[in-house]
Design an enzyme around this catalytic site. Structure first.
Site, PDB file in Angstrom:
ATOM      1  N   ASP A 134       7.305  13.939 -27.212  1.00 46.59           N
ATOM      2  CA  ASP A 134       6.504  14.326 -26.102  1.00 46.59           C
ATOM      3  C   ASP A 134       6.188  12.829 -25.109  1.00 46.59           C
ATOM      4  O   ASP A 134       5.933  13.640 -23.397  1.00 46.59           O
ATOM      5  CB  ASP A 134       5.277  14.112 -26.633  1.00 46.59           C
ATOM      6  CG  ASP A 134       4.740  15.202 -28.012  1.00 46.59           C
ATOM      7  OD1 ASP A 134       5.141  16.314 -27.784  1.00 46.59           O
ATOM      8  OD2 ASP A 134       4.054  15.000 -28.582  1.00 46.59           O
ATOM      9  N   ASP A 162       0.372  19.234 -27.862  1.00 45.14           N
ATOM     10  CA  ASP A 162       1.242  19.060 -28.782  1.00 45.14           C
ATOM     11  C   ASP A 162       0.397  19.966 -30.062  1.00 45.14           C
ATOM     12  O   ASP A 162      -0.618  19.442 -30.337  1.00 45.14           O
ATOM     13  CB  ASP A 162       1.659  17.801 -28.902  1.00 45.14           C
ATOM     14  CG  ASP A 162       3.045  17.975 -30.080  1.00 45.14           C
ATOM     15  OD1 ASP A 162       3.667  18.628 -30.208  1.00 45.14           O
ATOM     16  OD2 ASP A 162       2.651  16.986 -30.840  1.00 45.14           O
ATOM     17  N   CYS A 213       3.742   1.863   2.563  1.00 47.24           N
ATOM     18  CA  CYS A 213       4.569   0.863   2.777  1.00 47.24           C
ATOM     19  C   CYS A 213       5.786   2.139   2.291  1.00 47.24           C
ATOM     20  O   CYS A 213       7.720   1.816   2.314  1.00 47.24           O
ATOM     21  CB  CYS A 213       5.081  -0.175   1.624  1.00 47.24           C
ATOM     22  SG  CYS A 213       3.661  -1.383   2.383  1.00 47.24           S
ATOM     23  N   CYS A 255       1.203  -0.480  -0.119  1.00 45.57           N
ATOM     24  CA  CYS A 255      -0.346  -0.596   0.208  1.00 45.57           C
ATOM     25  C   CYS A 255       0.951   1.473  -0.106  1.00 45.57           C
ATOM     26  O   CYS A 255       2.541   1.065  -0.055  1.00 45.57           O
ATOM     27  CB  CYS A 255      -1.148  -0.399   1.749  1.00 45.57           C
ATOM     28  SG  CYS A 255      -0.581   0.758   2.434  1.00 45.57           S
ATOM     29  N   ASP A 287       1.542  13.130 -28.898  1.00 46.68           N
ATOM     30  CA  ASP A 287       1.916  11.658 -30.134  1.00 46.68           C
ATOM     31  C   ASP A 287       2.841  11.577 -30.090  1.00 46.68           C
ATOM     32  O   ASP A 287       3.027  10.188 -30.960  1.00 46.68           O
ATOM     33  CB  ASP A 287       0.271  11.697 -31.506  1.00 46.68           C
ATOM     34  CG  ASP A 287       1.125  12.491 -32.343  1.00 46.68           C
ATOM     35  OD1 ASP A 287       2.078  13.532 -32.024  1.00 46.68           O
ATOM     36  OD2 ASP A 287       1.409  12.301 -33.620  1.00 46.68           O
TER      37      ASP A 287
END
Length: 744
Positions: free
Chosen positions: A631, A428, A18, A15, A627
């Site tokens: 990026d 972008d 931790c 979790c 894309d």
């Protein structure tokens, strides 16, 4: 020892609680300057003058697992295989616990199970043994996680699960051994409840893991782009060698269709090079002597020699890989609401249980021991977190499914939760706002000429050209079904255009400079060309036999729904910024047409991530949409990264959300679905423990002095079932949600 960055894979974290424990273990190692643990990816990024083995030893000594990550393709494949295997293991554990628990529940529901008295005790003893095995096999990780949290003075989801299931089993086992400990009406066994709880929580963990996706895939795909071999020139001979053997300042040969091995400078020859994987721009660039080339980019045509200037970890691609890795580990941790509740809820329940025990032990009526056991155990049972463990993953599962209906693939629950908090969306340009490929956008013809003839001649002369703009012109003619003519005497004029003869007529096709060089009178055509240029289009003039006959405009066209999608974002109060490597004039023209608020143009790949980080420092919650490989670092750095599904695999795997339809409407849809899902999660968390919270005082016996009422453990079990039913039913309401303005 020099300071260095060490990347570790961390195992055994159950979790978000931790994370602090592992970070404390790492920071305690001498020489460590900083340590950041990423719970979503189970990795740690450590910097300092320290050996990796010392870090691993410290983590292992603290009860966790650790291994160094070196960024190889084989390593990425191993991580993916391990994650898939763990997902399968969770499903297997859920199936085992669910099968045993539901079978027993069915027997009790239909009265098939024997009573506890008499010969039935042997049957229930076997059930106790089987359920204990299920607790160890299917729920062992929760008990070990609870023990780690206890040693770290924390309380988390593992604490709740271990406490609830352990109490249910222990209470049932004590009744099995000594039925007289409790009144006859309280002699109900909860072995099936413990097993069903373990099954449901394991299933929820598996579903959340599946929705989180393959977190190592981005690095794996980036590593896969690196060239494996290179052709070097040594002692006058060209030989192929492994990429690791390429030396600095060595001369390399690149042939048409090959990837460039490392970064360097051309020393002989010329070519068109597709750098879209780095720059994100669709048009290949013409390169000649003295120009820089980048490792991993594609040589489209021509052959050349270049001198290696950056190799190994210094290449642009290697630096992008490192930026993605660091950005992924630098993501702000999303606070898990369930763990926050557990941190308060568990200590309060324990205090109430202790107080209940003491009150009944000191002031309760006879049989005092029976009342003490009954009330104390009922308090703990009613606090069992069955629904609390499901509240978040069930809503996320439904929310992810709903998003998929709109072509939005969400890779993990944190992204779905964070998307609704976005204040700024960074876009972008190429392939995101625009289509990402050049196309003919306008035709203008002089008197007595028509568009079909203009396009036929332009495409005919361009069939001999390798320039990407020429491909767009030829593609436009083919789309119209035009028949092209034979070309003679073709000649490409560098930086100007082309010339040739078609059907015996001399043709010139190119820019204004080509026309001026041949003293062509353009009349009103330059005015049309200027209008196209203002919209970010490239204008090319066609002259036949010394007379200008028209203009062909080529551009990267704006996607038809970009403007409407951006308007949807504005309607929710979100600021929209364009961040592109393209030139400022073209970027400004595109931004004006679609209504973008701010434009940042001519940005290098490394700077995109820095620009996103700068917005975050101002307090903005940033969603990045892109894309291209260029990026990827910015997508990883953003609070939520959205990748266009028609883009590169690396961009998709670096992002949190993939827009499969390639439309910006997906961003607006994801934000709307996120808001609805987070609201649903909060409702679930309320419903998950409202029965328990209201029932705890009753379970403790608060109504007994006034009305003689004690909460039966069977009712406590019913409250658990009711809370689970409430959570699942409420989560399913999301299936009917439709984002406002969504494109079906």
């Amino acid at each position: 020892m020099t300071e260095k960055q060490i990347h570790l894979s961390i195992g055994g974290m159950s979790c978000a609680g931790c994370v602090a424990s592992v970070e404390r273990l790492l920071q305690a190692v001498p020489g460590v300057e900083s340590a950041a643990v990423n719970f979503a990816e189970h990795t740690a990024e450590v910097s300092g003058r320290v050996d990796a083995q010392a870090l691993i030893d410290a983590v292992v000594a603290g009860g966790y697992e650790a291994a160094e990550l070196r960024g190889t393709e084989e390593e990425a494949e191993e991580q993916e295989a391990a994650a898939f295997a763990y997902y399968g293991l969770l499903l297997k554990k859920a199936a085992v616990a669910g099968l045993v628990g539901s079978s027993l529940f069915g027997m009790m529901l239909f009265g098939v199970a024997p009573p506890l008295e008499g010969g039935g005790r042997l049957f229930w003893a076997a059930v106790a043994a089987i359920s204990l095995f299920v607790l160890v096999y299917s729920g062992g990780r929760f008990f070990s996680g609870a023990w780690k949290a206890f040693k770290a003075h924390n309380a988390n989801m593992d604490t709740l699960i271990a406490l609830g299931t352990g109490t249910a089993w222990l209470f049932s086992f004590l009744i099995l051994l000594w039925p007289a400990l409790v009144p006859p009406e309280a002699r109900h066994l909860y072995f099936e409840a413990a097993m069903i709880i373990i099954a449901l929580v394991n299933l929820g963990g598996a579903l959340e893991m599946r929705s989180r996706g393959k977190t190592s895939e981005a690095i794996k795909r980036l590593i896969g782009l690196q060239v494996k071999t290179a052709r070097v020139v040594r002692e006058g001979r060209e030989i192929d060698v492994p990429i690791a053997q390429v030396g600095l300042n060595e001369t390399l040969r690149v042939r048409p269709g090959e990837k460039i091995a490392v970064d360097g400078v051309i020393i002989e020859g010329r070519s068109n090079i597709d750098e879209s994987m780095i720059s994100g721009e669709p048009l290949p660039l013409e390169k000649s002597e003295g120009d820089e080339v980048i490792g991993g980019t594609l040589n489209k045509s021509g052959t050349f020699l270049f001198r290696a200037t950056r190799i190994g970890k210094d290449t642009a691609l290697a630096q992008i890989i490192e930026m993605v890795r660091q950005a992924q580990n630098a993501k702000p941790a999303i606070g898990r609401l369930v763990d926050k509740i557990a941190a308060v809820f568990v200590p309060v329940v324990l205090l109430i249980a202790v107080a209940t025990f003491l009150v009944w032990f000191n002031f309760g009526p006879e049989p005092r021991s029976a009342y003490v056991l009954l009330t104390t155990m009922t308090v703990l049972i009613i606090a069992c977190p069955c629904a609390l463990g499901l509240a978040t993953p069930i809503s996320i599962m439904v929310g992810v499914g709903k998003a998929a209906e709109y072509g939005v693939l969400i890779r993990h629950g944190d992204a779905l939760q964070r998307a609704g908090q976005i204040t700024t969306v960074v876009l972008d340009k190429t392939g995101t706002v625009t289509a990402g490929a050049p196309a003919v956008t306008n035709l203008v013809v002089s008197d007595s000429w028509d568009e079909a003839t203009l396009l036929t001649l332009a495409a005919s002369i361009e069939t001999g050209s390798e320039h990407p703009l020429a491909e767009a012109v030829v593609a436009a003619a083919e789309a119209r079904g035009l028949s092209l003519s034979q070309v003679e005497g073709f000649e490409a004029i560098s930086g100007r255009g082309v010339r040739a003869e078609v059907d015996g007529q001399p043709l010139l096709f190119g820019n204004r400079g080509l026309m001026d060089d041949h003293h062509i009178d353009l009349a009103e055509l330059p005015r049309e060309a200027a209008r196209f240029a203002a919209n970010g289009e490239t204008a090319m003039f066609l002259a036949v036999a010394g007379s200008a006959v028209g203009v062909v405009a080529v551009a990267d066209p704006i996607k038809p729904d970009s403007k409407e999608a951006i308007a949807r974002l504005h309607a929710t109060g979100i600021k929209v910024v364009m961040l592109t490597g393209d030139n400022a004039a073209t970027a400004a023209a595109v931004a004006q047409q679609v209504g973008i608020d701010e434009v940042i143009a001519e940005v290098l790949p490394a700077d995109k991530s820095a620009r996103v980080a700068a917005l975050q420092k101002k307090g903005e919650v940033v969603g990045m949409v892109g894309d291209g490989i260029n990026d990827a670092p910015a997508l990883a750095r953003a609070d939520v990264g959205f990748a266009i599904g028609t883009g590169t695999d690396v961009a998709i795997e670096s992002a949190d959300v993939t827009l499969m339809r390639g439309s910006l409407h997906g961003v607006a849809d994801a934000i709307a679905i996120s808001t609805a899902t987070v609201r649903n999660i909060k409702q679930n968390l309320f419903g998950a423990f409202i029965y328990n919270s209201l029932g705890i005082p009753v379970a403790a016996g608060i109504l007994f002095p006034l009305f003689g009422i004690l909460l039966n453990p069977i009712v406590a079990g019913g409250a658990m079932a009711m809370s689970s039913l409430t959570v699942v039913s409420n989560a399913n309401r999301l299936r009917f949600f439709k984002p406002s303005g969504a494109q079906s």
